[in-house]
Design a protein around this motif. Sequence first.
Motif, mmCIF file in Angstrom:
data_model
loop_
_atom_site.group_PDB
_atom_site.id
_atom_site.type_symbol
_atom_site.label_atom_id
_atom_site.label_comp_id
_atom_site.label_asym_id
_atom_site.label_seq_id
_atom_site.Cartn_x
_atom_site.Cartn_y
_atom_site.Cartn_z
ATOM 1 N N ALA A 222 0.844 -1.203 0.000
ATOM 2 C CA ALA A 222 0.000 0.000 0.000
ATOM 3 C C ALA A 222 0.880 1.254 0.000
ATOM 4 O O ALA A 222 0.608 2.223 -0.723
ATOM 5 N N PHE A 223 1.937 1.233 0.811
ATOM 6 C CA PHE A 223 2.865 2.366 0.836
ATOM 7 C C PHE A 223 3.587 2.487 -0.496
ATOM 8 O O PHE A 223 3.819 3.600 -0.990
ATOM 9 N N SER A 224 3.938 1.355 -1.111
ATOM 10 C CA SER A 224 4.597 1.364 -2.416
ATOM 11 C C SER A 224 3.717 2.032 -3.469
ATOM 12 O O SER A 224 4.209 2.830 -4.282
ATOM 13 N N ARG A 225 2.437 1.723 -3.463
ATOM 14 C CA ARG A 225 1.531 2.342 -4.441
ATOM 15 C C ARG A 225 1.459 3.853 -4.231
ATOM 16 O O ARG A 225 1.433 4.618 -5.207
ATOM 17 N N TYR A 226 1.446 4.272 -2.975
ATOM 18 C CA TYR A 226 1.440 5.708 -2.684
ATOM 19 C C TYR A 226 2.713 6.368 -3.206
ATOM 20 O O TYR A 226 2.674 7.452 -3.807
ATOM 21 N N ARG A 227 3.853 5.715 -3.010
ATOM 22 C CA ARG A 227 5.126 6.287 -3.448
ATOM 23 C C ARG A 227 5.225 6.330 -4.964
ATOM 24 O O ARG A 227 5.963 7.146 -5.526
ATOM 25 N N GLU A 228 4.517 5.438 -5.658
ATOM 26 C CA GLU A 228 4.530 5.479 -7.115
ATOM 27 C C GLU A 228 3.931 6.779 -7.639
ATOM 28 O O GLU A 228 4.450 7.394 -8.576
ATOM 29 N N PHE A 229 2.813 7.199 -7.044
ATOM 30 C CA PHE A 229 2.214 8.475 -7.443
ATOM 31 C C PHE A 229 3.195 9.625 -7.185
ATOM 32 O O PHE A 229 3.324 10.542 -8.000
ATOM 33 N N HIS A 230 3.866 9.562 -6.048
ATOM 34 C CA HIS A 230 4.817 10.612 -5.682
ATOM 35 C C HIS A 230 5.992 10.627 -6.661
ATOM 36 O O HIS A 230 6.473 11.702 -7.059
ATOM 37 N N ALA A 231 6.479 9.444 -7.059
ATOM 38 C CA ALA A 231 7.591 9.360 -8.005
ATOM 39 C C ALA A 231 7.165 9.822 -9.395
ATOM 40 O O ALA A 231 7.973 10.378 -10.140
ATOM 41 N N ASP A 232 5.899 9.577 -9.757
ATOM 42 C CA ASP A 232 5.386 10.103 -11.032
ATOM 43 C C ASP A 232 5.455 11.627 -11.049
ATOM 44 O O ASP A 232 5.855 12.240 -12.043
ATOM 45 N N ALA A 245 4.028 11.587 -18.726
ATOM 46 C CA ALA A 245 2.733 11.065 -19.162
ATOM 47 C C ALA A 245 2.900 10.183 -20.391
ATOM 48 O O ALA A 245 2.243 9.135 -20.522
ATOM 49 N N HIS A 246 3.790 10.584 -21.294
ATOM 50 C CA HIS A 246 4.063 9.787 -22.494
ATOM 51 C C HIS A 246 4.637 8.422 -22.114
ATOM 52 O O HIS A 246 4.299 7.404 -22.723
ATOM 53 N N ALA A 247 5.505 8.392 -21.105
ATOM 54 C CA ALA A 247 6.090 7.129 -20.650
ATOM 55 C C ALA A 247 5.004 6.197 -20.122
ATOM 56 O O ALA A 247 4.983 5.003 -20.428
ATOM 57 N N LEU A 248 4.084 6.742 -19.323
ATOM 58 C CA LEU A 248 3.003 5.925 -18.773
ATOM 59 C C LEU A 248 2.068 5.437 -19.881
ATOM 60 O O LEU A 248 1.621 4.281 -19.861
ATOM 61 N N ARG A 249 1.783 6.298 -20.851
ATOM 62 C CA ARG A 249 0.914 5.884 -21.962
ATOM 63 C C ARG A 249 1.603 4.814 -22.813
ATOM 64 O O ARG A 249 0.948 3.897 -23.325
ATOM 65 N N ASP A 292 -4.055 3.563 -15.612
ATOM 66 C CA ASP A 292 -5.044 4.595 -15.920
ATOM 67 C C ASP A 292 -5.141 5.612 -14.788
ATOM 68 O O ASP A 292 -5.266 6.823 -15.027
ATOM 69 N N GLU A 293 -5.097 5.120 -13.543
ATOM 70 C CA GLU A 293 -5.172 6.019 -12.393
ATOM 71 C C GLU A 293 -3.918 6.884 -12.299
ATOM 72 O O GLU A 293 -3.997 8.072 -11.977
ATOM 73 N N ARG A 294 -2.763 6.317 -12.602
ATOM 74 C CA ARG A 294 -1.524 7.087 -12.563
ATOM 75 C C ARG A 294 -1.537 8.189 -13.618
ATOM 76 O O ARG A 294 -1.132 9.328 -13.353
ATOM 77 N N ILE A 295 -2.012 7.860 -14.815
ATOM 78 C CA ILE A 295 -2.079 8.852 -15.879
ATOM 79 C C ILE A 295 -3.062 9.962 -15.527
ATOM 80 O O ILE A 295 -2.787 11.150 -15.719
ATOM 81 N N ALA A 296 -4.226 9.562 -14.997
ATOM 82 C CA ALA A 296 -5.252 10.545 -14.635
ATOM 83 C C ALA A 296 -4.745 11.498 -13.570
ATOM 84 O O ALA A 296 -4.956 12.724 -13.654
ATOM 85 N N ARG A 297 -4.058 10.980 -12.548
ATOM 86 C CA ARG A 297 -3.556 11.849 -11.475
ATOM 87 C C ARG A 297 -2.483 12.801 -11.997
ATOM 88 O O ARG A 297 -2.418 13.965 -11.571
ATOM 89 N N LEU A 298 -1.654 12.296 -12.902
ATOM 90 C CA LEU A 298 -0.607 13.136 -13.443
ATOM 91 C C LEU A 298 -1.200 14.266 -14.282
ATOM 92 O O LEU A 298 -0.723 15.405 -14.220
ATOM 93 N N GLU A 299 -2.240 13.971 -15.028
ATOM 94 C CA GLU A 299 -2.870 14.982 -15.884
ATOM 95 C C GLU A 299 -3.677 15.988 -15.084
ATOM 96 O O GLU A 299 -3.957 17.082 -15.572
#
Length: 301
Positions: A222-232, A245-249, A292-299
Amino acid sequence: MGKRILFFLLTNILVLTTIVIVWSIISTFFEIGAIESGGTINFVPLAVFSIVVGFTGSFISLAMSRWIAKKMMKVKVLDPNGALSSQERAVVEKVHRLSRAAGLTHMPEVGIYESPEVNAFATGPSKKRSLVAVSAGLLNVMDDDAVEGVIAHEVAHVANGDMVTMTLLQGVVNTFVVFFSRLAAIIASRFVREEMQTVVRFAAIIIFQILFSILGSIVVMAFSRYREFHADRGGADLAGRDKMAHALRSLKAHVNRANVGGRRNDDAAIQTMKISGKGGVAKLFSSHPDLDERIARLEQR
């Protein structure tokens, strides 16, 4: 990041189990470190023991993380001053440029490992002794901007000190694992004859510890998933939001192509990416959020 978390968790479980086995044998043979007397459990010694073993295990795992990653993935470490191919030179230059942009005073080791998977990871015991490695598959599949976005994400992990914070969290989880596994083992041993209690307790400690470690990994994931958003977000700051965003897409497009024809469960490269969406119970053990969630949060930034 999926691989570094996997390496860290597996190493932690092995180190923790080894410490407990060795201590159990020593304490039984020399009759030291008793946590039970007269049928009563001594909770204070048990708690102290659990804290010491828990954090010792996590810090040993952290110290071994870079070495383990190199050996398991057969990472070729690139010497910036050595003879490199144009592709290898480009990877080193990207890592060093982004590391300087992140404020790192010591450049991470840079490596490439031969694998068809589209992946990259960062690991190491500190910002001064870190490793950023990318797969040959990632370099072959992604364009230059996408590769830069992925590397920026991994450099952000190093700059954020994610392995250290992960280690502290793992130390807390380990403390609970050691405490409750020994407590459960003591209780379980009371249901057998006295002459069998030592053997049953020893076996139960190992079984409960592995079981509780797996359950404890839910918290770590769970902490790892949180840190992924932070690293994005960090990767977007370093390489630019468009490249991140291009990398995630690009990762999502690769996942979608590999999933065509129902090959998802058979594609080893996809399984090791740790980036495809999961649902239900499996999501609890996923180190990465859905793309999809990572891309949406980044955008949304």
